[in-house]
Design an enzyme around this catalytic site. Sequence first.
Site, PDB file in Angstrom:
ATOM      1  N   ASP A   1       0.851  -1.198   0.000  1.00 21.99           N
ATOM      2  CA  ASP A   1       0.000   0.000   0.000  1.00 21.99           C
ATOM      3  C   ASP A   1       0.885   1.245   0.000  1.00 21.99           C
ATOM      4  O   ASP A   1       2.100   1.160   0.126  1.00 21.99           O
ATOM      5  CB  ASP A   1      -0.956  -0.014   1.210  1.00 21.99           C
ATOM      6  CG  ASP A   1      -0.209   0.012   2.538  1.00 21.99           C
ATOM      7  OD1 ASP A   1       0.768  -0.743   2.684  1.00 21.99           O
ATOM      8  OD2 ASP A   1      -0.590   0.786   3.440  1.00 21.99           O
TER       9      ASP A   1
ATOM     10  N   HIS B   1       1.316  -8.809  -3.864  1.00 25.51           N
ATOM     11  CA  HIS B   1       0.315  -7.794  -3.489  1.00 25.51           C
ATOM     12  C   HIS B   1       1.085  -6.491  -3.262  1.00 25.51           C
ATOM     13  O   HIS B   1       1.450  -6.142  -2.126  1.00 25.51           O
ATOM     14  CB  HIS B   1      -0.426  -8.243  -2.228  1.00 25.51           C
ATOM     15  CG  HIS B   1      -1.551  -7.327  -1.848  1.00 25.51           C
ATOM     16  ND1 HIS B   1      -2.834  -7.494  -2.317  1.00 25.51           N
ATOM     17  CD2 HIS B   1      -1.597  -6.228  -1.057  1.00 25.51           C
ATOM     18  CE1 HIS B   1      -3.615  -6.549  -1.828  1.00 25.51           C
ATOM     19  NE2 HIS B   1      -2.884  -5.755  -1.060  1.00 25.51           N
TER      20      HIS B   1
ATOM     21  N   ASP C   1       0.658 -17.577  -4.605  1.00 29.21           N
ATOM     22  CA  ASP C   1       1.267 -16.508  -5.407  1.00 29.21           C
ATOM     23  C   ASP C   1       0.210 -15.837  -6.280  1.00 29.21           C
ATOM     24  O   ASP C   1       0.240 -15.950  -7.505  1.00 29.21           O
ATOM     25  CB  ASP C   1       2.412 -17.083  -6.249  1.00 29.21           C
ATOM     26  CG  ASP C   1       3.086 -15.993  -7.082  1.00 29.21           C
ATOM     27  OD1 ASP C   1       2.957 -14.795  -6.721  1.00 29.21           O
ATOM     28  OD2 ASP C   1       3.721 -16.341  -8.105  1.00 29.21           O
TER      29      ASP C   1
ATOM     30  N   GLU D   1       1.984 -10.268   0.238  1.00 32.65           N
ATOM     31  CA  GLU D   1       2.339  -8.855   0.248  1.00 32.65           C
ATOM     32  C   GLU D   1       3.828  -8.742   0.576  1.00 32.65           C
ATOM     33  O   GLU D   1       4.484  -9.737   0.928  1.00 32.65           O
ATOM     34  CB  GLU D   1       1.473  -8.071   1.269  1.00 32.65           C
ATOM     35  CG  GLU D   1       1.665  -6.572   1.147  1.00 32.65           C
ATOM     36  CD  GLU D   1       0.613  -5.724   1.871  1.00 32.65           C
ATOM     37  OE1 GLU D   1      -0.322  -6.283   2.459  1.00 32.65           O
ATOM     38  OE2 GLU D   1       0.748  -4.484   1.830  1.00 32.65           O
TER      39      GLU D   1
END
Length: 579
Positions: free
Chosen positions: A195, A504, A549, A558
């Site tokens: 993020d 991610h 994955d 992530e």
Amino acid sequence: MISGKFILILGAAATLTAGGCGSTDLKKARIESAANTEAILVNQAGYLPGAEKVALLRADAGTFEVIDAATGKTVFESTPADPLYWELSGDTVRAADFSPLKAEGTYRICLGDSETCSAPFRIGNDVYHEITVASVKSYYLNRSAIEISEESGGKWARPAGHPDTAVIVHSSAASAGRPAGTVISSPGGWYDAGDYNKYIVNSSITSYTLLLFYQMFPEYCRTLNLNIPESGNEIPDLVDELLWNLKWYLTMQDPADGGVYHKLTNLNFCGFVMPHEATDPRYVVMKSTAATLDFAAFTAMASRILANDPSEELRALAATCLEASGKAMKWAEANPGILYRQPADVSTGAYGDDNLSDELFWAKAETALAYGTAPAEGFLEGINAVTPSWNQSATLGLISLALSTGEPFASLREEAAGLIVSYTDELLQKSAACPYRISLDHFAWGSTSDVANQAMLKIIAMKLTGSGRFLPSIQSDIDWLLGTNPTGYCFVTGFGTLSPMHIHHRPSGADGVPEPVPGFLVGGPNIVVMNDCQPPVERSPFPARSYSDVECSYSTNEIAINWNAPLVFLLGAIDSMRP
Ligand code: 9MR
């Protein structure tokens, strides 16, 4: 599954084979055989010549051979150890020890007389160098507020995102001098993970770990060339990288009262778009005691490490850090119990922690070391060494004390070292009892980082005791991370024969480049969250192999700055030990 026949040769002694043996047909078949990453698990980055070398076999093989990957000649053969079942992985493995093979080269491990062979792997002095550099470089590639140039970023070049020069003070963070809606500037730093937000608690342990690496391996750090924009200045690249984050970090303190905002964030996680396309408003959210104590601890540590640096810029920064640390400590003393509570309109990472005794200990330990004044007797009462993590920071204080040099700290130093070494000896016992040879008995979110952090402690224990007894276990932790684990993946992007491709990580998902940004350690197997993908993807019920994955699997695939830091430490430490 495994095909072929297995011939059982009981009691066969390990042999280094000079000329090579076996039929020409078998040699040819072995050279051409597809890698069986299910049946034979190896460290896909390779092994140092003098290291302990153990592959794990998930097949009923009576013997195994190491063959030269180019010629198919057998260079070593032996009998694997007895099969061992692990309830956390739900499978049975046999250790195939080929440590006596020390010659540099590219090899495969093949089962007895069968054609089942591992992927090729190397034995060489430099096997961990490139991956170490990439693991540090990943921080550059995750920088906010700067264009990633083609010269430094190659195919992962991208425009700058999130300048963070106009960040809004959230109502939870309002103060007299900065009422809700005030706009402040807080640019730079690294994105936390997949993020685009920036969190003080997680930044603190990350920065500590990287700076600890510099503290313990300064000469090696000077040799690391990351090819970042600052390369070529007088400061080691790894430290330049740290400064990118530290300069942002310091802006998260309210100069009026010394309190530190918990995070700088969007209200909600954005979609998988590139940084410059993610333009939702950014906020600083709530001052918390955890963030402020962590900030006080890390800035105190930074002031100590940078105070005598040859670079004038770093010495000046040391003084700034010490002042910031003092102000943070004062705020935390006046506000000892402000726990982070996610405001109703915010849904990004919480890094919430209701037990602040370890943060307080860490901050007090670093402050004492920075000022050179030893705390009163009994300071270590109730403190234990545990595996470090963002919400377990007491061990960071113990490490700093154990590595300290000043006379006033002599008895604390000894006590702290004792706690670290005895915990690390417990870890050795656990790895000796584990079929996969690691010390984990619990798989948390980010389990790979627990393995890396435990390896870091073993390296520190090795330094404290001068004993080599930790080395085989350090090696098996590296092996786990780089392929010798039940998933068969090398958990670092861009490396290994089977490597995560769909992490991610927003830039990796949105940049149109098939390969993910390299050098990142994925979080790895655990069963904490099984429904992160909708519809759910198939995941093993066994915690040690429950990994997928796929991009949606944020709980296993992530990446995060705090997970990469012990990887940098571990790989760099081992790379620095090569002759
Ligand atoms: O690493 C964190 C893990 O220990 C927690 O269990 C998890 C859920 O709270 O959050 C992880 O941290 C994430 C953070 O909140 C936001 N950025 C991504 C981090 C890695 O997943």
